[in-house]
Design a protein around this motif. Sequence first.
Motif, PDB file in Angstrom:
ATOM      1  N   TYR A  71       0.770  -1.276  -0.042  1.00  0.00           N
ATOM      2  CA  TYR A  71      -0.021  -0.058  -0.049  1.00  0.00           C
ATOM      3  C   TYR A  71       0.845   1.471   0.120  1.00  0.00           C
ATOM      4  O   TYR A  71       0.563   2.090  -0.819  1.00  0.00           O
ATOM      5  CB  TYR A  71      -0.974  -0.049   1.311  1.00  0.00           C
ATOM      6  CG  TYR A  71      -1.676   1.324   1.378  1.00  0.00           C
ATOM      7  CD1 TYR A  71      -2.494   1.535   0.698  1.00  0.00           C
ATOM      8  CD2 TYR A  71      -1.378   2.211   2.297  1.00  0.00           C
ATOM      9  CE1 TYR A  71      -3.307   2.825   0.711  1.00  0.00           C
ATOM     10  CE2 TYR A  71      -1.799   3.478   2.418  1.00  0.00           C
ATOM     11  CZ  TYR A  71      -2.900   3.851   1.549  1.00  0.00           C
ATOM     12  OH  TYR A  71      -3.370   5.015   1.726  1.00  0.00           O
ATOM     13  N   GLY A  72       1.712   1.310   0.802  1.00  0.00           N
ATOM     14  CA  GLY A  72       2.834   2.243   0.879  1.00  0.00           C
ATOM     15  C   GLY A  72       3.458   2.565  -0.643  1.00  0.00           C
ATOM     16  O   GLY A  72       3.450   4.001  -1.119  1.00  0.00           O
ATOM     17  N   PHE A  73       3.841   1.698  -1.304  1.00  0.00           N
ATOM     18  CA  PHE A  73       4.365   2.023  -2.501  1.00  0.00           C
ATOM     19  C   PHE A  73       3.264   2.336  -3.494  1.00  0.00           C
ATOM     20  O   PHE A  73       3.677   3.171  -4.550  1.00  0.00           O
ATOM     21  CB  PHE A  73       5.202   0.682  -2.974  1.00  0.00           C
ATOM     22  CG  PHE A  73       6.444   0.668  -2.501  1.00  0.00           C
ATOM     23  CD1 PHE A  73       7.555   1.695  -2.523  1.00  0.00           C
ATOM     24  CD2 PHE A  73       6.691  -0.407  -1.329  1.00  0.00           C
ATOM     25  CE1 PHE A  73       8.686   1.436  -1.722  1.00  0.00           C
ATOM     26  CE2 PHE A  73       7.991  -0.598  -0.894  1.00  0.00           C
ATOM     27  CZ  PHE A  73       9.000   0.151  -0.780  1.00  0.00           C
ATOM     28  N   ARG A  74       2.293   1.855  -3.503  1.00  0.00           N
ATOM     29  CA  ARG A  74       1.408   2.280  -4.575  1.00  0.00           C
ATOM     30  C   ARG A  74       0.258   3.471  -4.325  1.00  0.00           C
ATOM     31  O   ARG A  74      -0.376   4.008  -5.314  1.00  0.00           O
ATOM     32  CB  ARG A  74       0.319   0.928  -4.664  1.00  0.00           C
ATOM     33  CG  ARG A  74       0.847  -0.081  -5.311  1.00  0.00           C
ATOM     34  CD  ARG A  74      -0.216  -1.294  -5.750  1.00  0.00           C
ATOM     35  NE  ARG A  74       0.785  -2.221  -6.448  1.00  0.00           N
ATOM     36  CZ  ARG A  74       0.047  -3.578  -6.575  1.00  0.00           C
ATOM     37  NH1 ARG A  74      -1.278  -3.707  -6.080  1.00  0.00           N
ATOM     38  NH2 ARG A  74       0.555  -4.348  -7.318  1.00  0.00           N
ATOM     39  N   SER A  75       0.444   4.081  -2.984  1.00  0.00           N
ATOM     40  CA  SER A  75      -0.362   5.149  -2.539  1.00  0.00           C
ATOM     41  C   SER A  75       0.118   6.276  -3.110  1.00  0.00           C
ATOM     42  O   SER A  75      -0.788   7.421  -2.970  1.00  0.00           O
ATOM     43  CB  SER A  75      -0.264   5.215  -1.133  1.00  0.00           C
ATOM     44  OG  SER A  75       1.126   5.377  -0.716  1.00  0.00           O
ATOM     45  N   GLY A  76       1.324   6.502  -3.755  1.00  0.00           N
ATOM     46  CA  GLY A  76       1.759   7.784  -4.547  1.00  0.00           C
ATOM     47  C   GLY A  76       2.687   8.502  -3.598  1.00  0.00           C
ATOM     48  O   GLY A  76       3.061   9.487  -3.902  1.00  0.00           O
ATOM     49  N   VAL A  77       2.840   8.233  -2.268  1.00  0.00           N
ATOM     50  CA  VAL A  77       3.606   8.855  -1.504  1.00  0.00           C
ATOM     51  C   VAL A  77       4.803   9.210  -2.018  1.00  0.00           C
ATOM     52  O   VAL A  77       5.581  10.269  -2.051  1.00  0.00           O
ATOM     53  CB  VAL A  77       3.800   8.109  -0.145  1.00  0.00           C
ATOM     54  CG1 VAL A  77       4.957   8.908   0.761  1.00  0.00           C
ATOM     55  CG2 VAL A  77       2.611   8.212   0.842  1.00  0.00           C
ATOM     56  N   TRP A  78       5.614   8.201  -2.863  1.00  0.00           N
ATOM     57  CA  TRP A  78       6.824   8.328  -3.203  1.00  0.00           C
ATOM     58  C   TRP A  78       6.954   9.614  -4.270  1.00  0.00           C
ATOM     59  O   TRP A  78       8.124  10.289  -4.804  1.00  0.00           O
ATOM     60  CB  TRP A  78       7.604   7.122  -3.965  1.00  0.00           C
ATOM     61  CG  TRP A  78       7.778   6.240  -2.739  1.00  0.00           C
ATOM     62  CD1 TRP A  78       6.940   5.135  -2.410  1.00  0.00           C
ATOM     63  CD2 TRP A  78       8.874   6.194  -1.929  1.00  0.00           C
ATOM     64  NE1 TRP A  78       7.345   4.399  -1.591  1.00  0.00           N
ATOM     65  CE2 TRP A  78       8.642   5.109  -1.095  1.00  0.00           C
ATOM     66  CE3 TRP A  78      10.013   6.831  -1.685  1.00  0.00           C
ATOM     67  CZ2 TRP A  78       9.488   4.669   0.103  1.00  0.00           C
ATOM     68  CZ3 TRP A  78      10.798   6.352  -0.804  1.00  0.00           C
ATOM     69  CH2 TRP A  78      10.523   5.541  -0.033  1.00  0.00           C
ATOM     70  N   ASP A  79       5.786   9.741  -5.036  1.00  0.00           N
ATOM     71  CA  ASP A  79       5.729  10.901  -5.701  1.00  0.00           C
ATOM     72  C   ASP A  79       6.152  12.341  -5.402  1.00  0.00           C
ATOM     73  O   ASP A  79       6.733  13.166  -6.152  1.00  0.00           O
ATOM     74  CB  ASP A  79       4.457  11.055  -6.689  1.00  0.00           C
ATOM     75  CG  ASP A  79       4.217   9.667  -7.734  1.00  0.00           C
ATOM     76  OD1 ASP A  79       5.311   9.296  -7.954  1.00  0.00           O
ATOM     77  OD2 ASP A  79       3.108   9.539  -7.822  1.00  0.00           O
ATOM     78  N   LYS A  80       5.843  12.279  -4.146  1.00  0.00           N
ATOM     79  CA  LYS A  80       6.232  13.780  -3.516  1.00  0.00           C
ATOM     80  C   LYS A  80       7.552  14.011  -3.156  1.00  0.00           C
ATOM     81  O   LYS A  80       8.144  14.801  -3.060  1.00  0.00           O
ATOM     82  CB  LYS A  80       5.382  13.748  -2.058  1.00  0.00           C
ATOM     83  CG  LYS A  80       4.071  13.506  -2.006  1.00  0.00           C
ATOM     84  CD  LYS A  80       3.186  13.721  -0.822  1.00  0.00           C
ATOM     85  CE  LYS A  80       1.642  13.855  -0.956  1.00  0.00           C
ATOM     86  NZ  LYS A  80       1.190  13.455   0.340  1.00  0.00           N
ATOM     87  N   PHE A  81       8.508  12.890  -3.313  1.00  0.00           N
ATOM     88  CA  PHE A  81       9.781  13.024  -2.945  1.00  0.00           C
ATOM     89  C   PHE A  81      10.572  12.880  -4.442  1.00  0.00           C
ATOM     90  O   PHE A  81      11.812  13.053  -4.275  1.00  0.00           O
ATOM     91  CB  PHE A  81      10.270  11.758  -2.080  1.00  0.00           C
ATOM     92  CG  PHE A  81       9.538  11.958  -0.892  1.00  0.00           C
ATOM     93  CD1 PHE A  81      10.055  12.632   0.399  1.00  0.00           C
ATOM     94  CD2 PHE A  81       8.542  11.162  -0.412  1.00  0.00           C
ATOM     95  CE1 PHE A  81       9.541  12.876   1.455  1.00  0.00           C
ATOM     96  CE2 PHE A  81       7.962  11.108   0.805  1.00  0.00           C
ATOM     97  CZ  PHE A  81       8.453  11.958   1.837  1.00  0.00           C
ATOM     98  N   SER A  82       9.856  12.764  -5.296  1.00  0.00           N
ATOM     99  CA  SER A  82      10.698  12.575  -6.745  1.00  0.00           C
ATOM    100  C   SER A  82      10.779  13.959  -7.501  1.00  0.00           C
ATOM    101  O   SER A  82       9.892  14.606  -7.315  1.00  0.00           O
ATOM    102  CB  SER A  82      10.092  11.388  -7.724  1.00  0.00           C
ATOM    103  OG  SER A  82       8.750  11.849  -7.968  1.00  0.00           O
ATOM    104  N   LEU A  83      11.911  13.897  -8.238  1.00  0.00           N
ATOM    105  CA  LEU A  83      12.166  14.989  -9.070  1.00  0.00           C
ATOM    106  C   LEU A  83      11.236  15.040 -10.106  1.00  0.00           C
ATOM    107  O   LEU A  83      11.383  14.233 -10.894  1.00  0.00           O
ATOM    108  CB  LEU A  83      13.547  15.399  -9.565  1.00  0.00           C
ATOM    109  CG  LEU A  83      14.088  16.431 -10.093  1.00  0.00           C
ATOM    110  CD1 LEU A  83      13.776  17.877  -9.324  1.00  0.00           C
ATOM    111  CD2 LEU A  83      15.400  16.395 -10.667  1.00  0.00           C
TER     112      LEU A  83
END
Length: 152
Positions: A71-83
């Motif tokens: 869920y953590g990887f699919r929730s889009g949280v990482w998009d906030k940290f990517s350039l």
Amino acid sequence: MSIVILASLLGIGLILLLAEVLFIPGTTVVGILGLVISLAGVIYAFSIYSAETAWWITGIAAILNLAAVIYGFRSGVWDKFSLKSAIKGGTFDGRTLGLEAGMKGKAISDIKPIGKASFEDSIYEVKSESGFIPVESEITIIKVENNKIIVK
């Protein structure tokens, strides 16, 4: 009482794992601590329940922890940290176009060895080949290379 301890260990481990994946990615300390606490809950389950019940608890804990990570990887949280943007400039971006060796200009600041000069009503940063050049001096471009203007 034992069910409260078991639920607390597994719940805290799951919460820490979710916090690692969703809120503080990259530190891994919180995630490892969450896995250790979950593992302590599983060990506690094996110490107080029968093997069959403990394996059921282990399976449920593993599925919940895996679901939390997915869920953590699919929730889009990482998009906030990517350039999202890219640098479009390069070593030559065209700011010295129109300048060529032999052009005359005027120093508008002391050039020691870098300063400002005016060529055809535009201001450029220049570098002196011969050291200090005082303000208001007539200067000549010797060469232009890679956005550097060398003057004397």
